[in-house]
Enzyme design. Structure first.
Site, PDB file in Angstrom:
ATOM      1  N   HIS A  68       1.451   0.631   8.685  1.00  0.00           N
ATOM      2  CA  HIS A  68       1.302   1.432   7.472  1.00  0.00           C
ATOM      3  C   HIS A  68       0.529   2.727   7.716  1.00  0.00           C
ATOM      4  O   HIS A  68       0.623   3.670   6.927  1.00  0.00           O
ATOM      5  CB  HIS A  68       0.657   0.615   6.340  1.00  0.00           C
ATOM      6  CG  HIS A  68      -0.820   0.414   6.466  1.00  0.00           C
ATOM      7  ND1 HIS A  68      -1.388  -0.758   6.916  1.00  0.00           N
ATOM      8  CD2 HIS A  68      -1.863   1.227   6.192  1.00  0.00           C
ATOM      9  CE1 HIS A  68      -2.696  -0.658   6.900  1.00  0.00           C
ATOM     10  NE2 HIS A  68      -3.020   0.537   6.462  1.00  0.00           N
ATOM     11  N   ASP A 126       2.902  -5.546  10.218  1.00  0.00           N
ATOM     12  CA  ASP A 126       2.063  -4.357  10.038  1.00  0.00           C
ATOM     13  C   ASP A 126       1.390  -3.914  11.331  1.00  0.00           C
ATOM     14  O   ASP A 126       0.191  -3.613  11.349  1.00  0.00           O
ATOM     15  CB  ASP A 126       1.014  -4.598   8.947  1.00  0.00           C
ATOM     16  CG  ASP A 126       0.462  -3.283   8.393  1.00  0.00           C
ATOM     17  OD1 ASP A 126       1.045  -2.221   8.690  1.00  0.00           O
ATOM     18  OD2 ASP A 126      -0.557  -3.317   7.677  1.00  0.00           O
ATOM     19  N   SER A 171      -8.316   1.056   8.836  1.00  0.00           N
ATOM     20  CA  SER A 171      -7.026   0.441   9.161  1.00  0.00           C
ATOM     21  C   SER A 171      -6.572   0.830  10.565  1.00  0.00           C
ATOM     22  O   SER A 171      -6.557   2.008  10.929  1.00  0.00           O
ATOM     23  CB  SER A 171      -5.962   0.880   8.158  1.00  0.00           C
ATOM     24  OG  SER A 171      -6.183   0.302   6.898  1.00  0.00           O
TER      25      SER A 171
END
Length: 490
Positions: A112, A157, A230
């Site tokens: 992402h 992911d 992230s």
């Protein structure tokens, strides 16, 4: 008589003073000894804290050179006048984190983080020559280099980036099976763009399943993480990668001690496949499972009211051939006890073709053992391999090998939005172009003009001079998007 009373009084007072003196002789060394013991204990505590502090410093110095900041540029909807009904696309910049897993420039991050990327750059920390413990290992912001997305998988992911650099400091992967609740962990990354940040916490759960309908499990920790973390690493006290920080659960938008990281076992499964294929090949056994609830156990008259039950066995699958049946309760996998869905997750679904899984199940009152082979599911792009003609499909100016989407090709592509265009079947091995196309992308238009054939694409490119701006409309993961770049002189 008076003298006698006086002498006796003096004697009693003298005796009392002597007893008090003797008591002081006993008490003072005792107080001194206690004070000395407390001082020693305090010094030991201080020494322990200093040792812990030094250990954390050493760990941070060792890990930080392996952590990069990921800079992503793309295009997406932007806010306009609220009275306007037109969709306006504008440039969007975002920041994430990543971790070096190979000295030759391979970096793992979240899918992402790079989704919709037109350009990806990473800031690689610059190691200081000063190895003094009082000096920071990182000198300035580091060097910024372009990165290519070698592969990405939205289901797990994860994405793999490649930069043209060697001799980088890579982080080793930890043995996920040894991770335990309460282990100390450290989260590295760039929260809110604050490069080179580190926080500390403990593992709240090594196998957390936030979505009961998904087999994905995560490492839950209370190490503070925020947007920008992230893709960064969650690290144990040995400086090994425990997981990739992925998301947080929050009501206020910031950290609330509920951080989740993709386990190192998932990284170990996906990384070599990204390098080899550019995507993930998933293994399949042909069974579906779900958690046993008291209501489920009562209605089906299961022999246990907790654990994991097989809810489906695909006819003709390896599980079917092995003899597994619906309502079998899985008690162990490869010798490890199965208490719940998370304890089964990665061990069942993150397997490669050719492996064999040993399952013990409870069928009524019987305990049965099965060995189930794992078969590899073909990827959409792999199904195109037989249709690729490198001589006819190569688009030199884009550094790709493409296939025209004919009816027989479209039949091999699941979830295609527009059944026309050109699908990127492979990247050209001899190309060094940094064009943000990935295997599986479908090209629908160039600078606003539809392209449905190889001839149309090559002709449009030939009419552009070197340095001309190019905008491709592509379809990726079922979504339409634009990518832009300048035509290389190659």
């Amino acid at each position: 008589m008076t003298n006698m009373k006086w002498n006796m009084g003096n004697l009693k007072r003298v005796r009392g003073q002597m007893l008090l003196f003797l008591a002081c002789l006993v008490f003072v060394p005792s107080v001194a000894a206690q004070s000395s013991a407390q001082a020693t204990a305090s010094k030991n505590d201080s020494d322990s804290l200093h040792q812990f502090n030094s250990s954390v410093r050493a760990l941070v110095r060792r890990v930080t050179p392996s952590v990069v900041q990921v800079l992503v540029t793309g295009y997406g909807p932007v806010e306009t006048n609220r009275n306007s009904t037109s969709l306006v696309l504008g440039r969007q910049d975002s920041i994430g984190s990543g971790v070096i897993v190979d000295p030759d420039g391979y970096i793992v991050t979240n899918a992402h983080v790079v989704r919709g990327a037109n350009r990806v750059q990473v800031i690689i920390p610059t190691a200081s020559n000063d190895e003094s413990p009082d000096q920071s290992l990182i000198s300035g912001r580091g060097r910024t280099v372009d990165a290519r997305v070698l592969g990405a998988d939205t289901q797990i992911d994860l994405a793999l980036l490649k930069v043209e650099a060697t001799g980088l400091r890579a982080l080793p992967l930890s043995d996920y099976s040894k991770l335990r609740q309460g282990d100390i962990v450290f989260a590295f990354g760039s929260p809110d763009g604050l490069q080179d940040s580190v926080t500390m916490g403990v593992v709240s759960s090594p196998e957390r399943q936030p979505d009961p309908d998904s087999p994905m499990v995560f490492v839950q920790s209370d190490a503070p993480t925020n947007p920008g973390n992230s893709g960064g690493p969650l690290v144990n006290i040995d400086g090994e990668l425990v997981g990739i920080n992925t998301f947080i659960l929050t009501e206020g938008g910031g950290n609330e001690g509920l951080g989740f990281a993709i386990p190192s076992a998932t990284v170990a499964f996906a990384y070599p496949q990204f390098r080899k294929y550019g995507h993930v090949h998933r293994g399949e056994t042909g069974i579906a499972v779900q958690a046993i609830t008291p209501g489920l156990a009562a209605g089906l008259k299961l022999s246990a009211d907790w654990g994991v039950v097989i809810s489906d066995v695909v006819p003709g699958s390896p599980a079917d051939t092995a003899g597994l049946k619906v309502q079998d309760i899985i008690t162990t996998i490869d010798g490890r006890t199965v208490d719940n869905l998370p304890s089964l997750g990665t061990r069942l679904f993150m397997r490669s073709g050719g492996e064999r899984i040993k399952l013990r199940v409870l069928r009524g009152s019987q305990k049965l053992d099965f060995e189930v082979p794992v078969v590899e599911l073909p990827h959409d792009v792999d199904r195109l391999a037989a249709m690729i003609d490198p001589a006819k499909g190569q688009v030199t100016k884009l550094g790709i090998v493409a296939v025209e989407i004919q009816p027989e090709v479209a039949a091999n592509l699941s979830g295609l939005r527009i059944a026309s265009g050109l699908i990127v079947a492979a990247k050209a091995a001899d190309s060094n172009l940094n064009i943000p196309l990935a295997t599986g992308d479908v090209i629908h238009a160039l600078n606003g003009a539809p392209v449905e054939t190889m001839e149309a694409l090559r002709s449009a490119l030939d009419h552009l001079s070197p340095g001309s701006p190019i905008v491709l409309q592509i379809e990726r993961d079922g979504k339409l998007m634009f990518i832009s770049f300048k035509l290389d002189s190659q």
